[in-house]
Design an enzyme around this catalytic site. Sequence first.
Site, PDB file in Angstrom:
ATOM      1  N   LYS A  49      16.933  41.895  -7.742  1.00 48.72           N
ATOM      2  CA  LYS A  49      15.785  41.294  -8.422  1.00 48.72           C
ATOM      3  C   LYS A  49      14.556  41.413  -7.527  1.00 48.72           C
ATOM      4  O   LYS A  49      14.637  41.747  -6.346  1.00 48.72           O
ATOM      5  CB  LYS A  49      16.039  39.822  -8.734  1.00 48.72           C
ATOM      6  CG  LYS A  49      16.081  38.933  -7.497  1.00 48.72           C
ATOM      7  CD  LYS A  49      16.183  37.470  -7.825  1.00 48.72           C
ATOM      8  CE  LYS A  49      16.056  36.642  -6.531  1.00 48.72           C
ATOM      9  NZ  LYS A  49      16.162  35.216  -6.747  1.00 48.72           N
ATOM     10  N   ASP A  66       0.814  -1.222   0.000  1.00 48.71           N
ATOM     11  CA  ASP A  66       0.000   0.000   0.000  1.00 48.71           C
ATOM     12  C   ASP A  66       0.843   1.266   0.000  1.00 48.71           C
ATOM     13  O   ASP A  66       0.311   2.369   0.104  1.00 48.71           O
ATOM     14  CB  ASP A  66      -0.950   0.004   1.199  1.00 48.71           C
ATOM     15  CG  ASP A  66      -0.218   0.074   2.533  1.00 48.71           C
ATOM     16  OD1 ASP A  66       1.023  -0.071   2.537  1.00 48.71           O
ATOM     17  OD2 ASP A  66      -0.879   0.274   3.573  1.00 48.71           O
ATOM     18  N   ASP A 114      25.039  30.368  -5.862  1.00 44.80           N
ATOM     19  CA  ASP A 114      23.833  30.292  -5.044  1.00 44.80           C
ATOM     20  C   ASP A 114      23.890  29.009  -4.224  1.00 44.80           C
ATOM     21  O   ASP A 114      24.677  28.107  -4.526  1.00 44.80           O
ATOM     22  CB  ASP A 114      22.583  30.302  -5.928  1.00 44.80           C
ATOM     23  CG  ASP A 114      21.388  30.966  -5.245  1.00 44.80           C
ATOM     24  OD1 ASP A 114      21.450  31.158  -4.007  1.00 44.80           O
ATOM     25  OD2 ASP A 114      20.407  31.274  -5.935  1.00 44.80           O
ATOM     26  N   THR A 147      14.203  25.631 -10.083  1.00 43.79           N
ATOM     27  CA  THR A 147      13.685  25.704 -11.450  1.00 43.79           C
ATOM     28  C   THR A 147      14.644  26.434 -12.391  1.00 43.79           C
ATOM     29  O   THR A 147      14.394  26.495 -13.593  1.00 43.79           O
ATOM     30  CB  THR A 147      12.318  26.419 -11.478  1.00 43.79           C
ATOM     31  OG1 THR A 147      12.480  27.745 -10.979  1.00 43.79           O
ATOM     32  CG2 THR A 147      11.303  25.672 -10.616  1.00 43.79           C
ATOM     33  N   HIS A 194      19.420  26.669   3.657  1.00 43.13           N
ATOM     34  CA  HIS A 194      18.977  27.853   2.911  1.00 43.13           C
ATOM     35  C   HIS A 194      18.979  29.095   3.797  1.00 43.13           C
ATOM     36  O   HIS A 194      19.247  30.207   3.325  1.00 43.13           O
ATOM     37  CB  HIS A 194      17.575  27.608   2.346  1.00 43.13           C
ATOM     38  CG  HIS A 194      17.101  28.707   1.454  1.00 43.13           C
ATOM     39  ND1 HIS A 194      17.693  28.996   0.242  1.00 43.13           N
ATOM     40  CD2 HIS A 194      16.090  29.611   1.586  1.00 43.13           C
ATOM     41  CE1 HIS A 194      17.078  30.011  -0.324  1.00 43.13           C
ATOM     42  NE2 HIS A 194      16.107  30.409   0.475  1.00 43.13           N
ATOM     43  N   ARG A 229      10.623  39.209  -6.849  1.00 45.68           N
ATOM     44  CA  ARG A 229       9.821  38.025  -7.150  1.00 45.68           C
ATOM     45  C   ARG A 229       8.337  38.418  -7.181  1.00 45.68           C
ATOM     46  O   ARG A 229       7.730  38.589  -6.126  1.00 45.68           O
ATOM     47  CB  ARG A 229      10.038  36.936  -6.097  1.00 45.68           C
ATOM     48  CG  ARG A 229      11.366  36.216  -6.221  1.00 45.68           C
ATOM     49  CD  ARG A 229      11.390  34.984  -5.316  1.00 45.68           C
ATOM     50  NE  ARG A 229      12.653  34.272  -5.406  1.00 45.68           N
ATOM     51  CZ  ARG A 229      12.946  33.366  -6.335  1.00 45.68           C
ATOM     52  NH1 ARG A 229      12.054  33.092  -7.265  1.00 45.68           N
ATOM     53  NH2 ARG A 229      14.105  32.747  -6.338  1.00 45.68           N
TER      54      ARG A 229
END
EC number: 2.7.6.1
Length: 318
Positions: free
Chosen positions: A199, A41, A225, A230, A134, A201
Amino acid sequence: MISHGKSIKIFSGNANQKLAQDIADILEVPLGDSKVGRFSDGEICVDINETVRGIDAFIIQSTNEPVNDNLMELLIMIDAFKRASAGRITAVIPYYGYARQDRKAKARDPITAKLVADLLTAAGADRILTMDLHAAQIQGYFDIPVDHLLGVPILGKYFAQNGFDQRDDVVVVSPDLGSVTRARKFADRIHAPIAIIDKRRPKPNVSEIMHVIGDIKDKTCILIDDMIDTAGTITNGANALVKMGAKDVYACCTHAVLSGPAIERINESVIKKLIMLNTIDLPENKNSDKFKILSVAPVFAEAIRRIYEEISVSKLFD
């Protein structure tokens, strides 16, 4: 080579078994006999096929895609070792998933990085060993010791050995304001100035370049970075640098998440080479001629040795 009075064993989940084997080989200890499988399962089952009573256990598992499966594997493995009376359990998490959910960015947001920390502690982990969180404050989400390794020394050494050190035409570029400290530490290692991309977002996983702070005209730029997901930020940044007069653009990161259109974006971008670390196991269908993968196994092996022998881990940051 490990030499100590008590016993050490290294085990691995399914997320990055090659890295776990490389670490075990460097330490000259066998990889522990365990298996993480599934019931019909889909429930996760763990079999530990050797005694672990009283040992110093290191469980190596990145929590990358599929994030929830790999996280549950790690939690269940920790629980299994705890119930089998392991002496000390260190969760070795080269890539810590959910790290980007480290604060309330807007009303009613969860702080999932803290929830994951609580889950790992509740499962029975005694210590955490990870790399390039991060957000550094995630260390404070734990009530157990956290050893936080850095990817910059590995990346800096590669570029220094490949002719980028002390060159007048090289500049290190931070892809956003949040990565300036990392870029500065990297730049110090190859004796280069830095520039910063400003920048914004408009929505998650979408970035727009505003302008560049610093001189990049006719320069070889190195974008750095902590992770590439992505690849929108890194490729938009690279393309903007070239439009503003940069000669060449290289990129590097610790964690190559590479989800969605990342591979296509990188292949179609002006980035000449992307240097990444193997904290995440890169499947064959995500590979590219532009990629250069460096191993974190020596650093993690040395950190494990130091934790096991109870000597300073901070020396690895020098």
